[in-house]
Design an enzyme around this catalytic site. Sequence first.
Site, PDB file in Angstrom:
ATOM      1  N   GLY A 178      -4.599   4.248  -9.383  1.00  0.00           N
ATOM      2  CA  GLY A 178      -5.271   5.478  -8.958  1.00  0.00           C
ATOM      3  C   GLY A 178      -4.360   6.326  -8.108  1.00  0.00           C
ATOM      4  N   CYS A 206      -8.916  12.535  -1.210  1.00  0.00           N
ATOM      5  CA  CYS A 206      -7.561  12.826  -1.670  1.00  0.00           C
ATOM      6  C   CYS A 206      -7.295  14.307  -1.801  1.00  0.00           C
ATOM      7  CB  CYS A 206      -7.323  12.218  -3.050  1.00  0.00           C
ATOM      8  SG  CYS A 206      -7.098  10.464  -3.013  1.00  0.00           S
ATOM      9  N   ASP A 245      -8.858   1.909  -8.331  1.00  0.00           N
ATOM     10  CA  ASP A 245      -8.948   2.318  -6.917  1.00  0.00           C
ATOM     11  C   ASP A 245      -9.240   3.809  -6.763  1.00  0.00           C
ATOM     12  OD1 ASP A 245      -8.560   2.717  -4.180  1.00  0.00           O
ATOM     13  OD2 ASP A 245      -6.378   2.857  -4.403  1.00  0.00           O
ATOM     14  N   ARG A 270       5.073   3.934  10.037  1.00  0.00           N
ATOM     15  CA  ARG A 270       5.576   4.713   8.908  1.00  0.00           C
ATOM     16  C   ARG A 270       6.173   6.030   9.370  1.00  0.00           C
ATOM     17  NH1 ARG A 270       0.900   6.102   5.345  1.00  0.00           N
ATOM     18  NH2 ARG A 270      -0.228   5.191   7.057  1.00  0.00           N
ATOM     19  N   SER A 282     -15.075   5.515   0.199  1.00  0.00           N
ATOM     20  CA  SER A 282     -16.234   6.283   0.668  1.00  0.00           C
ATOM     21  C   SER A 282     -17.554   5.574   0.351  1.00  0.00           C
ATOM     22  CB  SER A 282     -16.236   7.685   0.060  1.00  0.00           C
ATOM     23  OG  SER A 282     -16.729   7.676  -1.242  1.00  0.00           O
ATOM     24  N   SER A 308       1.110   5.331  -2.098  1.00  0.00           N
ATOM     25  CA  SER A 308       0.445   6.220  -3.051  1.00  0.00           C
ATOM     26  C   SER A 308       1.178   6.224  -4.387  1.00  0.00           C
ATOM     27  CB  SER A 308       0.355   7.643  -2.483  1.00  0.00           C
ATOM     28  OG  SER A 308       1.655   8.111  -2.171  1.00  0.00           O
ATOM     29  N   ASP A 367       0.812  -1.222   0.000  1.00  0.00           N
ATOM     30  CA  ASP A 367       0.000   0.000   0.000  1.00  0.00           C
ATOM     31  C   ASP A 367       0.846   1.273   0.000  1.00  0.00           C
ATOM     32  OD1 ASP A 367      -2.110   1.782   0.337  1.00  0.00           O
ATOM     33  OD2 ASP A 367      -2.301   1.403   2.492  1.00  0.00           O
ATOM     34  N   GLY A 416      -9.160   9.579  -5.181  1.00  0.00           N
ATOM     35  CA  GLY A 416     -10.091   9.247  -4.101  1.00  0.00           C
ATOM     36  C   GLY A 416     -10.858  10.453  -3.595  1.00  0.00           C
ATOM     37  N   GLY A 430      -8.956   9.920   5.077  1.00  0.00           N
ATOM     38  CA  GLY A 430      -7.865   9.489   4.210  1.00  0.00           C
ATOM     39  C   GLY A 430      -6.751   8.892   5.047  1.00  0.00           C
TER      40      GLY A 430
HETATM   41  N1  LIG Z   1      -4.081   6.474  -3.974  1.00  0.00           N
HETATM   42  C1  LIG Z   1      -3.707   7.669  -3.657  1.00  0.00           C
HETATM   43  O1  LIG Z   1      -3.827   8.590  -4.435  1.00  0.00           O
HETATM   44  C2  LIG Z   1      -3.133   7.969  -2.324  1.00  0.00           C
HETATM   45  C3  LIG Z   1      -3.184   7.083  -1.287  1.00  0.00           C
HETATM   46  N2  LIG Z   1      -2.691   7.389  -0.051  1.00  0.00           N
HETATM   47  C4  LIG Z   1      -2.809   6.401   1.026  1.00  0.00           C
HETATM   48  O2  LIG Z   1      -2.194   6.928   2.187  1.00  0.00           O
HETATM   49  C5  LIG Z   1      -1.390   5.949   2.816  1.00  0.00           C
HETATM   50  C6  LIG Z   1       0.056   6.421   2.869  1.00  0.00           C
HETATM   51  O3  LIG Z   1       0.608   6.442   1.561  1.00  0.00           O
HETATM   52  P1  LIG Z   1       2.109   6.884   1.317  1.00  0.00           P
HETATM   53  O4  LIG Z   1       2.324   8.241   1.868  1.00  0.00           O
HETATM   54  O5  LIG Z   1       2.434   6.644  -0.086  1.00  0.00           O
HETATM   55  O6  LIG Z   1       2.864   5.845   2.293  1.00  0.00           O
HETATM   56  P2  LIG Z   1       4.291   5.156   2.163  1.00  0.00           P
HETATM   57  O7  LIG Z   1       4.551   4.578   3.483  1.00  0.00           O
HETATM   58  O8  LIG Z   1       4.374   4.249   1.000  1.00  0.00           O
HETATM   59  O9  LIG Z   1       5.281   6.362   1.875  1.00  0.00           O
HETATM   60  C7  LIG Z   1       5.540   7.404   2.812  1.00  0.00           C
HETATM   61  C8  LIG Z   1       6.977   7.905   2.621  1.00  0.00           C
HETATM   62  O10 LIG Z   1       7.885   6.933   3.097  1.00  0.00           O
HETATM   63  C9  LIG Z   1       8.848   6.595   2.098  1.00  0.00           C
HETATM   64  N3  LIG Z   1       9.262   5.193   2.253  1.00  0.00           N
HETATM   65  C10 LIG Z   1       8.503   4.087   2.059  1.00  0.00           C
HETATM   66  N4  LIG Z   1       9.231   2.964   2.307  1.00  0.00           N
HETATM   67  C11 LIG Z   1      10.482   3.378   2.664  1.00  0.00           C
HETATM   68  C12 LIG Z   1      11.680   2.692   3.028  1.00  0.00           C
HETATM   69  N5  LIG Z   1      11.730   1.357   3.074  1.00  0.00           N
HETATM   70  N6  LIG Z   1      12.753   3.450   3.318  1.00  0.00           N
HETATM   71  C13 LIG Z   1      12.705   4.791   3.271  1.00  0.00           C
HETATM   72  N7  LIG Z   1      11.604   5.495   2.936  1.00  0.00           N
HETATM   73  C14 LIG Z   1      10.502   4.791   2.624  1.00  0.00           C
HETATM   74  C15 LIG Z   1       8.132   6.864   0.813  1.00  0.00           C
HETATM   75  O11 LIG Z   1       9.039   7.050  -0.262  1.00  0.00           O
HETATM   76  C16 LIG Z   1       7.358   8.128   1.149  1.00  0.00           C
HETATM   77  O12 LIG Z   1       8.164   9.260   1.065  1.00  0.00           O
HETATM   78  C17 LIG Z   1      -1.607   4.660   2.043  1.00  0.00           C
HETATM   79  O13 LIG Z   1      -2.635   3.947   2.681  1.00  0.00           O
HETATM   80  C18 LIG Z   1      -2.048   5.134   0.680  1.00  0.00           C
HETATM   81  O14 LIG Z   1      -2.885   4.193   0.031  1.00  0.00           O
HETATM   82  C19 LIG Z   1      -2.099   8.578   0.168  1.00  0.00           C
HETATM   83  C20 LIG Z   1      -1.998   9.514  -0.807  1.00  0.00           C
HETATM   84  C21 LIG Z   1      -2.501   9.283  -2.141  1.00  0.00           C
HETATM   85  O1  LIG Z   2      -4.806  11.248  -1.734  1.00  0.00           O
HETATM   86  C1  LIG Z   2      -5.167  10.437  -0.869  1.00  0.00           C
HETATM   87  N1  LIG Z   2      -5.018  10.765   0.404  1.00  0.00           N
HETATM   88  C2  LIG Z   2      -5.348   9.941   1.414  1.00  0.00           C
HETATM   89  O2  LIG Z   2      -5.208  10.288   2.585  1.00  0.00           O
HETATM   90  C3  LIG Z   2      -5.894   8.683   1.055  1.00  0.00           C
HETATM   91  N2  LIG Z   2      -6.314   7.617   1.789  1.00  0.00           N
HETATM   92  C4  LIG Z   2      -6.733   6.695   0.873  1.00  0.00           C
HETATM   93  N3  LIG Z   2      -6.586   7.155  -0.362  1.00  0.00           N
HETATM   94  C5  LIG Z   2      -6.929   6.516  -1.616  1.00  0.00           C
HETATM   95  O3  LIG Z   2      -8.320   6.746  -1.848  1.00  0.00           O
HETATM   96  C6  LIG Z   2      -8.959   5.469  -2.114  1.00  0.00           C
HETATM   97  C7  LIG Z   2     -10.426   5.497  -1.739  1.00  0.00           C
HETATM   98  O4  LIG Z   2     -11.090   6.444  -2.519  1.00  0.00           O
HETATM   99  P1  LIG Z   2     -12.678   6.643  -2.478  1.00  0.00           P
HETATM  100  O5  LIG Z   2     -13.026   7.203  -1.133  1.00  0.00           O
HETATM  101  O6  LIG Z   2     -12.960   7.628  -3.572  1.00  0.00           O
HETATM  102  O7  LIG Z   2     -13.293   5.331  -2.716  1.00  0.00           O
HETATM  103  C8  LIG Z   2      -8.127   4.512  -1.311  1.00  0.00           C
HETATM  104  O8  LIG Z   2      -8.292   3.176  -1.729  1.00  0.00           O
HETATM  105  C9  LIG Z   2      -6.711   5.040  -1.538  1.00  0.00           C
HETATM  106  O9  LIG Z   2      -6.141   4.656  -2.765  1.00  0.00           O
HETATM  107  C10 LIG Z   2      -6.064   8.378  -0.277  1.00  0.00           C
HETATM  108  N4  LIG Z   2      -5.711   9.241  -1.239  1.00  0.00           N
HETATM  109  K   LIG Z   3       4.159  10.311  -1.646  1.00  0.00           K
END
Ligand SMILES: NC(=O)C1=CN([C@@H]2O[C@H](COP(=O)(O)OP(=O)(O)OC[C@H]3O[C@@H](n4cnc5c(N)ncnc54)[C@H](O)[C@@H]3O)[C@@H](O)[C@H]2O)C=CC1
Ligand SMILES: O=c1[nH]c(=O)c2[nH+]cn([C@@H]3O[C@H](COP(=O)(O)O)[C@@H](O)[C@H]3O)c2[nH]1
Ligand SMILES: [K+]
EC number: 1.1.1.205
Length: 682
Positions: free
Chosen positions: A314, A321, A354, A417, A378, A266, A264, A318, A403
Site C-alpha cells: 500500500g 495519506c 495496508d 529519522r 483509522s 513508505s 516500516d 491510507g 499520519g
Molecule cells: N504507506 C504509505 O503510503 C506511507 C506511509 N508512511 C508512513 O510514514 C512513516 C515514514 O515513512 P518514510 O518517510 O518512508 O520513512 P523512512 O524513514 O523509511 O524514509 C525517510 C527518508 O529517509 C531515507 N532513508 C531511510 N533509511 C536511510 C538510510 N539508512 N540512510 C540514508 N537515508 C535513509 C529514505 O530514503 C527517505 O528519503 C512510516 O511509518 C510509513 O509507514 C508515509 C508515507 C506514505
Molecule cells: O501517506 C501516508 N502518510 C502518512 O503520514 C502515513 N502514516 C501512515 N500511513 C499509512 O497508512 C496506513 C493506515 O491507513 P488507514 O488509516 O487507511 O488504515 C498505515 O498503516 C501506513 O501504511 C501513512 N501514509
Molecule cells: K518517501
Amino acid sequence: MNGPWSELEDGFPAGRLFSQGVSYTYDDVILLPHYIDFPADAVDLSTRLSRRVPLSIPCVASPMDTVSEAAMAVAMATLGGAAVVHGNASPAHQAAIIRSAKSRRIPLVTDPAFFSPSDRIAYDTDFNSAPYALVTESGTTKSRAVGVVAWSDWESLADKNVPVSEYMRPARASAPASCDFEQVAAFLAGEGLEYAPLVAEDGEVVDLVTAEQVQMIRSFPKLGVPSVGPDGRFLVGAAIGTREEDKERLEHLVKAGANVVVVDSSQGNSIYQIDMIKYAKNRYPGLDVIGGNVVTIAQAQNLIKAGVDGLRVGMGSGSICTTQEVCAVGRGQATAVYKVASFAKDHDVPVIADGGIANSGHIVKALVLGASTVMMGSFLAGSHEAPGVFEYQNGRRVKKYRGMGSLEAMTKGSDARYLGDTLKLKVAQGVVGAVADKGSILKFIPYTMQAVKQGFQDLGVSSLQSAHNLLQSEVLRLEIFSPPSPFQREMGYMVKNLLTLSSKSSRKIHSPIDFDVTLVVKSCIENGRRVKKYRGMGSLEAMTKGSDARYLGDTLKLKVAQGVVGAVADKGSILKFIPYTMQAVKQGFQDLGVSSLQSAHNLLQSEVLRLEIFSPPSPFQREMGYMVKNLLTLSSKSSRKIHSPIDFDVTLVVKSCIEVRTGAAQVEGGVHGLVSYEKKPF
Ligand SMILES: NC(=O)C1=CN([C@@H]2O[C@H](COP(=O)(O)OP(=O)(O)OC[C@H]3O[C@@H](n4cnc5c(N)ncnc54)[C@H](O)[C@@H]3O)[C@@H](O)[C@H]2O)C=CC1
Ligand SMILES: O=c1[nH]c(=O)c2[nH+]cn([C@@H]3O[C@H](COP(=O)(O)O)[C@@H](O)[C@H]3O)c2[nH]1
Ligand SMILES: [K+]
C-alpha cells in the site's frame, strides 16, 4: 456456459480486469456473488501474518503512534489478530511497550498513575489513562500495592492538598498477573472484590483490574482463539526503520520478546531496506521479518530476494495519506494487492493489505484479491484500546489519529529519522485528524469479522485459501463501477475549493442569532482571509482591461470569456514555499529511483517507468463527491434555520455538516496546494 448465452459474460476474471493499465481502489471494484452451500459460521478466517506467524483472524493494527501500543497489542492478540507496536519512540520505550503487552494475560491495559500514600495528587491529568490511580508503598511499580484512588473520590475532595492516604481505598488483595481472564474473574468474585491490583511474579505491580471491566468484557462477543507466540505469551509485532541505529533498536525489541518485525517505510524497495532485511535475517534467523511498503511486482521481487517473510502492500492508500499528491507515486490499493499477492503466493510470502480499510467490505475485497491479512489505522484509531485520551469536538467524543508522515508525528520527541536532518526541509506526507469513539475493539472487531464471513459466504468460499483459489481459477468475477457523471465531478471540484478555504479557521465569526448555514459557509469563504486576486487572462475582466489592444478594434464583437476571476489565499513568499515544493518533488523522484531529470526521462523511454490510470473518478474526486453530498444534504434545506450562540467557529458548522478529519497538512510550504486537508466522512 453453453447455449445461446455463451456470448454473454458475467464480469471479468481478476487477471483480465487488472491488466488494463488502470489503478483501482477498493471502491472501484465489486465482487460478483457465486454459490452458497454452507452457513456463514462455517467460514474459517484463520491465516498467516508472515511465513511462520499464524493468526486466527486476518486483522493487524498499524505501527502508528495513535494506534498500536500495549492496550492495542493485547486486545488484538486476544481476538486472534496482532498489533505492530510503532517505533516513533526511543528503543527503550518501544521495548517497554512490548514488555508490558507480553506481561498480560487478560485483554486489559489501563496504565494507571502510581502514587505513594504520602503523595498529593494535584492534577486531573493523572487520571487521563484510567479513572483510578494505584497506591504502592514507594509510589513505584516495584513496591507493594496498598490502595487505590478513584478519580471520583479525588474529584469530590474540597481540598486537593491532602495526602493520598487520607482518601484512598485499601487494596485488600492482589491477583497474580499470570491469571487468565476467567481466573481473574473468579478471583474477584470469590473474594467479593470490586477491584484488585495485578501483580507479576517478581512482585512488580502491573495494573488494576475491576469487577466493572470484567462485566464489560463478559458483555462482548465470545472471544476466539488468541494469538500466542512460541513463548506462550501474547503475540506482539514491532516496527523498525532502516537507519544504522535501528539495528540496536532491533536488539532491544527482540530482547523484549517481539515475535515479528516490520521494516516500516513508505517505499520499501530501497537499498536501505534491503540491507536491513538481510541484516535482521542473518542476525535473528528465527525471527520473521516483514518488508514494505510495496505496490508493484518489481518491488516485491527485490524484497523477496532479500529474504522477507511477509510483504506490506500500500502506498498512498491510507486515510491520512497525502503521498500520492505530494510525491505523485503510489497505486490504487485493489490493483496493488492483486498484483503483489499474485506474485508473492508463488514464493509462499503472505501479503498484508495496508491502508484504506474503511469498512468490512474493503476487508472482504482485500482478502479475496489475495491478501492474507489487512492492516488498519483509522478503523482502530477511535477505539478504547488506541493510545491517547478521548476529547470532545463539537459534542462528539473523538481520539486523535495522525499520519506517521505528518509534520506532528515527524517532529515528535526523539524521532531519530529526522534528528540528523534538522537542516533539511521537512515535507509532510500525512495529516492529523480525529476519529469518533468506536468503543472497544473486543466488541466491534468480532462484528466486523462476522460481516466478512457473510461476504465470503456470498462468494461461496469458506476460507482464505479457497478465496484465493477461486480468484486464480477465474471463477471469481469482478466488475468496475461506472465513472462519475459530469455533475459529480463538478461537485467534487466545488467542494475542494470550498474546503481549501474554509477548513483552517480557528477564527470566530460574529453572527446574528438566527441565520442560514449556507451564509456561514459563504462568509467563511469570502470573509476574514487575506487573499490576492487571481484571474484568467481570458476572463472578461482581463479582456476588457484598460488599453488591451487585442480587443480595442473588436467592440462590435461579442466577447466570450474563457476564464474566471477569483482570489487565492495568502501563501507567503515564493522564496519560502517553492523550496518546500521542490523538496517534495525530490522525494517523489527518490521514490521512483531517479536522481535527475535526465535519468527520469531515460527511465521513461526505457519503459522501466510504469504508470497506471486512476479509474475515474480519482479517489480524491470521489471522496469530495461524498463530502459535498453530505454537505448539501444538510445545508440545502436552507429554509431550516440553526439557532446558535452568538459567537462560534465556522469550522464547527462545516464540520457538523460533514464529519471531517482536518489537519494542518503542511504548515510550511503548502506543498500540495491546500491550506489544510480534509478527508472523507467516517
Ligand atoms: N504507506 C504509505 O503510503 C506511507 C506511509 N508512511 C508512513 O510514514 C512513516 C515514514 O515513512 P518514510 O518517510 O518512508 O520513512 P523512512 O524513514 O523509511 O524514509 C525517510 C527518508 O529517509 C531515507 N532513508 C531511510 N533509511 C536511510 C538510510 N539508512 N540512510 C540514508 N537515508 C535513509 C529514505 O530514503 C527517505 O528519503 C512510516 O511509518 C510509513 O509507514 C508515509 C508515507 C506514505
Ligand atoms: O501517506 C501516508 N502518510 C502518512 O503520514 C502515513 N502514516 C501512515 N500511513 C499509512 O497508512 C496506513 C493506515 O491507513 P488507514 O488509516 O487507511 O488504515 C498505515 O498503516 C501506513 O501504511 C501513512 N501514509
Ligand atoms: K518517501
